[in-house]
Write a protein that holds these residues in place. Sequence first.
Motif, PDB file in Angstrom:
ATOM      1  N   CYS A 146       8.024 -13.231  -8.664  1.00 58.12           N
ATOM      2  CA  CYS A 146       7.130 -12.698  -7.577  1.00 58.12           C
ATOM      3  C   CYS A 146       5.951 -13.496  -7.389  1.00 58.12           C
ATOM      4  N   GLY A 147       5.397 -12.499  -6.866  1.00 57.81           N
ATOM      5  CA  GLY A 147       3.516 -13.397  -6.815  1.00 57.81           C
ATOM      6  C   GLY A 147       3.157 -14.458  -5.622  1.00 57.81           C
TER       7      GLY A 147
ATOM      8  N   GLU B 111       1.125  -5.153  -2.994  1.00 58.65           N
ATOM      9  CA  GLU B 111       0.156  -6.013  -3.580  1.00 58.65           C
ATOM     10  C   GLU B 111      -0.348  -6.998  -2.222  1.00 58.65           C
TER      11      GLU B 111
ATOM     12  N   ASN C 225       7.721 -18.287 -12.269  1.00 54.49           N
ATOM     13  CA  ASN C 225       9.046 -18.336 -10.779  1.00 54.49           C
ATOM     14  C   ASN C 225      10.194 -19.548 -11.172  1.00 54.49           C
TER      15      ASN C 225
ATOM     16  N   MET D 198       2.076 -18.508 -13.566  1.00 55.21           N
ATOM     17  CA  MET D 198       2.995 -18.216 -12.620  1.00 55.21           C
ATOM     18  C   MET D 198       3.654 -18.802 -11.942  1.00 55.21           C
ATOM     19  N   THR D 199       3.421 -20.755 -11.972  1.00 57.68           N
ATOM     20  CA  THR D 199       4.578 -21.181 -11.028  1.00 57.68           C
ATOM     21  C   THR D 199       5.736 -21.532 -12.081  1.00 57.68           C
TER      22      THR D 199
ATOM     23  N   THR E  76       8.482 -10.073  -4.822  1.00 59.18           N
ATOM     24  CA  THR E  76       6.536  -9.118  -4.815  1.00 59.18           C
ATOM     25  C   THR E  76       6.922  -7.660  -4.793  1.00 59.18           C
TER      26      THR E  76
ATOM     27  N   VAL F 144       5.469 -15.923   0.637  1.00 61.86           N
ATOM     28  CA  VAL F 144       5.397 -15.091  -0.477  1.00 61.86           C
ATOM     29  C   VAL F 144       7.123 -14.993  -1.526  1.00 61.86           C
TER      30      VAL F 144
ATOM     31  N   SER G 124       2.809 -17.282  -2.571  1.00 59.14           N
ATOM     32  CA  SER G 124       3.080 -18.833  -3.141  1.00 59.14           C
ATOM     33  C   SER G 124       1.902 -19.388  -2.071  1.00 59.14           C
TER      34      SER G 124
END
Length: 380
Positions: free
Chosen positions: A55-56, A77, A5, A1-2, A73, A69, A58
């Motif tokens: 998104c996501g 969620e 992003n 994910m990192t 995102t 965040v 952190s």
Amino acid sequence: MTMQNDLALERLLEQIRAALAQCTPLEIRGHGSKDFLRPGAPAPCGRPLDMTELCGISAYEPTELVVTVRAGTPLLELEAALAEQGQFLAFEPPRFTGRDGQLGGTVGGMVAAGLAGPSRACVGSVRDFVLGASMINGRAELLSFGGQVMKNVAGYDLSRLLAGSQGVLGVICEVSLKVLPQPVATATLRFALSQVEALEYLRRWSRQALPLNASVWLDGQLLLRLSGARAAVEAARQALGGDTLPADVAAAFWDSVRDQRHAFFTAAQQSLHQPDTQRQPGLRLWRVSVPPHAPALALPGDWLIEWSGGLRWLLSSAAPEQVRAAAAQAGGHASVYRSRVAAERQPAALAPVLERLHRQIKDAFDPHHLFNPGRLVQGL
């Protein structure tokens, strides 16, 4: 994910650098759930800059009541992740329907719009919960402000300046937010009162030590939400009286007001979209902000009143100058929230001093005026 992003962030920077080189304005976009708020909607105000890949969550420290965040995102969620820990966004940001027909919006759009739900008057606004943020300014520079603690004395609180800025200062990339535990107990009381009576009761109750959390007056009924410790909620319920709504009915009602899916709002939208031969001429949905203690406004139309009287929605065909004059006389202001005429949704002109301040801030963050032109102030 990192890594994903990091790539998404680099793509954003590349697009902004290209727009800067070509002097091309950009429209920052997430799910498009707040497109109707855009002046002159649905016309875009620049080349789309898609934020959904960034998104996501952190970082999330439930014991510290802080979540960090990324801007793209989905709001739903984030709320689901908080609910798993028994926590929530206390300011209840509205969740509108996006381009895909789904309810929600993004975290970046939530901060940029600065909108809050029924509890706003009692718990605070969006900016009161923003602890820190990172953004890309109009020079294609990645900046960070604030931090991840509830007390920050690093200088100017620039991260909170982004709340309600409508994206005109730059691209919000990541935010750190204060979250709160879900209340131990809630109760919703219903009273049969006129608008004048309801405003008087709200004024009186605001001076008492009551666990008030939200209020709505509509069609001769005042609904009051209590929230907090079980003993405090029960004591207030007994003292105030009224009818207690079943928990599921109350939850559905507050969600409908928060997300503007209540019959008042849906009926207003339907009325505004009727054919010209059936629609009431000059019909508009107004958002009227006044001091909570302001008396009832002598304006024709249908009302829904929130925030202990501080936010008043009006569906009316009254002349715009009449509505604005009544709001100003009460110490507030009125803006057209929904209308068939796109030009009526243009931001109101500011006083010269305020306009100069807005321009100075805009020039400091976005000197070439790349981002969301005209979204917050006319000609900016």
